[in-house]
Scaffold this motif. Structure first.
Motif, short mmCIF file in Angstrom:
data_model
loop_
_atom_site.label_atom_id
_atom_site.label_comp_id
_atom_site.label_asym_id
_atom_site.label_seq_id
_atom_site.Cartn_x
_atom_site.Cartn_y
_atom_site.Cartn_z
N TYR A 10 49.08 111.68 -23.56
CA TYR A 10 49.83 112.28 -22.45
C TYR A 10 49.92 113.78 -22.61
N GLU A 47 64.76 116.55 -20.84
CA GLU A 47 63.55 116.89 -20.09
C GLU A 47 62.82 115.64 -19.60
N MET A 48 62.88 114.58 -20.39
CA MET A 48 62.21 113.34 -20.00
C MET A 48 62.70 112.85 -18.64
N THR A 88 63.25 114.47 -15.95
CA THR A 88 62.47 115.05 -14.85
C THR A 88 61.06 114.48 -14.80
N TYR A 89 60.56 114.00 -15.93
CA TYR A 89 59.21 113.44 -15.98
C TYR A 89 59.17 111.96 -15.59
N TRP A 90 60.24 111.22 -15.89
CA TRP A 90 60.17 109.76 -15.76
C TRP A 90 61.22 109.16 -14.83
N THR A 128 60.75 104.00 -11.10
CA THR A 128 60.52 103.69 -12.50
C THR A 128 60.78 102.21 -12.73
N VAL A 136 54.68 110.30 -26.55
CA VAL A 136 54.26 111.70 -26.40
C VAL A 136 54.17 112.42 -27.74
N THR A 171 59.06 117.25 -26.20
CA THR A 171 59.88 116.99 -25.02
C THR A 171 61.23 116.40 -25.46
N TYR A 216 52.41 115.58 -21.65
CA TYR A 216 53.78 116.03 -21.91
C TYR A 216 53.85 116.62 -23.31
#
Length: 161
Positions: A29, A39-40, A42-44, A51, A23, A35, A31
């Motif tokens: 991306y 915070e990652m 919540t994204y991954w 995952t 990112v 980031t 994102y």
């Protein structure tokens, strides 16, 4: 190489290393490049997604997520995101992750996979997705703020399962 479900306990830092490297480039991306590791999560590693990681000799070389593209009446279509460690580029990792995601999506009952935002300048990914049976179904003009090129188009891509 082995693809397996990621463990937030054991793989979080390795996935973060890949995620942050990808990112920060600001070219593939949406994102934010800044980031944080927190915070990652919540994204991954959100509850609504699965995952995966690909590893070789205990080293994580790439990761992908798969989740319903939409809730409720749209949850029969999957959405995926893939990241490969920069040190592992050119080794076919993205192809292996894509193949695995297609098989996993089928086994999970999805009827298709949709990528909501593929940056038009990401030629390596575009070639891979098209070779893997995805087609461009829509264009968002200037849908991405590329770190170096400014506003560039993005594509919606889809593959029926």
């Amino acid at each position: 190489m082995k693809i397996r479900k990621a463990s937030i306990t054991h793989d979080y830092e390795s996935v973060w290393s890949i995620f942050s490297a990808v990112v920060q480039t600001g070219d593939t991306y949406a994102y934010p490049p800044e980031t944080t590791m927190t915070e990652m999560k919540t994204y991954w590693f959100a509850d609504a997604m699965t995952t995966f990681v690909i590893e070789e000799d205990g080293n994580i070389l790439g990761t992908y997520i798969i989740k319903p593209n939409q809730p409720g009446l749209g949850n029969h279509i999957a959405n995926c995101g893939y990241m490969v460690a920069p040190r592992a580029h050119g080794r076919g990792i993205g192809k292996k992750l894509c193949e695995h995601s297609i098989a996993f999506a089928r086994e999970s009952g999805y009827k298709g996979i949709q990528f909501n935002i593929v940056v038009s300048t990401n030629e390596v990914a575009l070639r891979l997705w098209q070779k893997s049976g995805f087609r461009i179904t829509g264009i968002t003009p200037k849908g991405f703020r590329h770190k170096e090129l400014g506003f560039v188009d993005t594509y919606v891509m889809f593959r029926e399962l």
